[in-house]
Write an enzyme that holds these catalytic residues in place. Structure first.
Site, mmCIF file in Angstrom:
data_model
loop_
_atom_site.group_PDB
_atom_site.id
_atom_site.type_symbol
_atom_site.label_atom_id
_atom_site.label_comp_id
_atom_site.label_asym_id
_atom_site.label_seq_id
_atom_site.Cartn_x
_atom_site.Cartn_y
_atom_site.Cartn_z
ATOM 1 N N CYS A 1 16.483 21.213 23.518
ATOM 2 C CA CYS A 1 16.730 22.583 23.982
ATOM 3 C C CYS A 1 15.433 23.249 24.404
ATOM 4 C CB CYS A 1 17.422 23.389 22.884
ATOM 5 S SG CYS A 1 17.784 25.073 23.411
ATOM 6 N N CYS B 1 15.151 26.928 23.570
ATOM 7 C CA CYS B 1 14.828 27.200 22.163
ATOM 8 C C CYS B 1 13.361 26.874 21.863
ATOM 9 C CB CYS B 1 15.676 26.340 21.219
ATOM 10 S SG CYS B 1 17.376 26.122 21.721
ATOM 11 N N ASP B 2 12.903 25.734 22.331
ATOM 12 C CA ASP B 2 11.620 25.212 21.857
ATOM 13 C C ASP B 2 10.504 25.186 22.898
ATOM 14 O OD1 ASP B 2 12.841 24.754 19.416
ATOM 15 O OD2 ASP B 2 13.502 22.748 19.967
#
Ligand code: NDP
Length: 316
Positions: free
Chosen positions: A141, A144-145
């Site tokens: 992701c 997200c990261d």
């Protein structure tokens, strides 16, 4: 197999942000929800490290810790959280009917409402090195990261819309993004392809497969192979993102609930209502577009409110 089924008004299947949020709302509405956690208690967030984009945590929080907080909040209002997995579902087609859910192949629960929050699982390449470096440079992701790789080089695997979208996202943070596409063309829509092709710091390598993610403690690059001429080479990078699709965890409901060809549950737009009365679809099991903890939580809330209204409308 136990013979007398337990009867409850609300069963929540899954324990990610959608499931816990549904539980908080359902418990506060006195629906006495029972939650069956599933095998991966806490859901996909338990496999991430720091979460920085969930509102209310200005300093960020570790994914597993955040899910513990969700759990505590659901328990505070009396959710009955049970560790186990749903092995079969026989959903009623009648308004007010009992949905028969089998837990751990043995116990049967009959529920008036079922909130499905079974999530989706990111697909991975299946390499041992990828597994070993998960959370240490390997992620599925970018939204997200990606931020943790600001100023560093990254690799993204895949040629679909997700890979293109994530490559574009990473290109704003990273000086160089290498996209590894296994075929001689991408599957993504033309507009998404054009976007990555026209981004100067994204390099696209077609006909390319990953042989190994490199690094001892954290990712340092990937060893790749050109599938046409067999040449091997190394791409240096600190982040290795996999964007080769997700699989919604909905096999249990095949043939009973409407879903698309991949398995994402279909809900009446703007609601969590499925094609069956008293069955509500929430979180990533029905969302292929956003897939964020916060959107899953929002849809869990919708599931509980829809279930509450459904129960209230049943004749007493
Ligand atoms: P897709 O299934 O569309 O694409 C998966 C990609 O990964 C393909 O390029 C596929 O290659 C590749 N792939 C699959 N397995 C492997 C493997 N083992 N090794 C290397 N590459 C592999 O998944 P997406 O997540 O991209 O998209 C899912 C759905 O969500 C689609 O309908 C998409 O349109 C939609 N979506 C839309 C967005 C938007 O409109 N903004 C954003 C994100 C998703 P191959 O083509 O060779 O099979």
């Amino acid at each position: 197999m136990s013979t007398t089924p337990e009867r409850i008004s609300c069963l929540i299947i899954g324990s990610g942000p959608a499931g816990y949020t549904a539980a908080i709302y359902a418990a506060r509405a006195d629906m006495k929800p029972v939650m069956i956690t599933g095998m991966e208690m806490g859901g996909q967030l338990t496999t991430t490290t720091e979460v920085e984009n969930f509102p209310g945590y200005p300093d960020g929080i570790q994914g597993p810790e955040m899910m513990e907080e969700f759990k505590k909040q659901a328990e505070r209002f009396g959710t009955d959280i049970r560790i186990g997995y749903v092995s079969a579902a026989e959903l009623s087609t009648e308004v007010g009917g009992w949905h028969k859910i089998t837990v751990d192949d043995s116990k049967i629960i009959e529920a008036r409402t079922v909130i499905i929050a079974t999530g989706a699982s990111a697909k991975y390449l299946g390499l041992e090195s990828e597994k070993r470096l998960m959370g240490h440079g390997v992620s599925a992701c970018a939204v997200c990261d990606g931020f943790f790789f600001k100023g560093q080089e990254t690799i993204i695997v895949g040629g679909g819309d997700s890979a293109c979208e994530e490559a574009s996202y990473l290109s704003k943070l990273c000086p160089k993004v290498t996209m590894l596409v296994r075929g001689d063309q991408m599957r993504a829509s033309k507009i998404m392809q054009d976007r990555v092709i026209n981004t100067p710091n994204i390099e696209i390598l077609y006909n390319t497969e990953t042989l190994e993610v490199l690094g001892d403690d954290t990712v340092t690059g990937a060893r790749i192979r050109n599938r046409v001429n067999g040449e091997e080479s190394v791409v240096p990078a600190q982040g290795f993102f996999v964007a080769i699709g997700h699989k919604p965890n909905t096999d249990l409901f095949k043939g009973q609930l409407e879903m698309d060809e991949v398995g994402y549950l279909k809900a009446v737009p703007g609601t969590s209502k499925t094609n069956l009365p008293g069955v509500f679809a929430t979180g990533d099991a029905q969302d292929k577009h956003y897939r964020q903890a916060v959107t899953a939580a929002g849809s869990g809330c919708m599931g509980a409110l829809d279930a509450e209204r459904y129960l209230a409308a049943l004749p007493h």
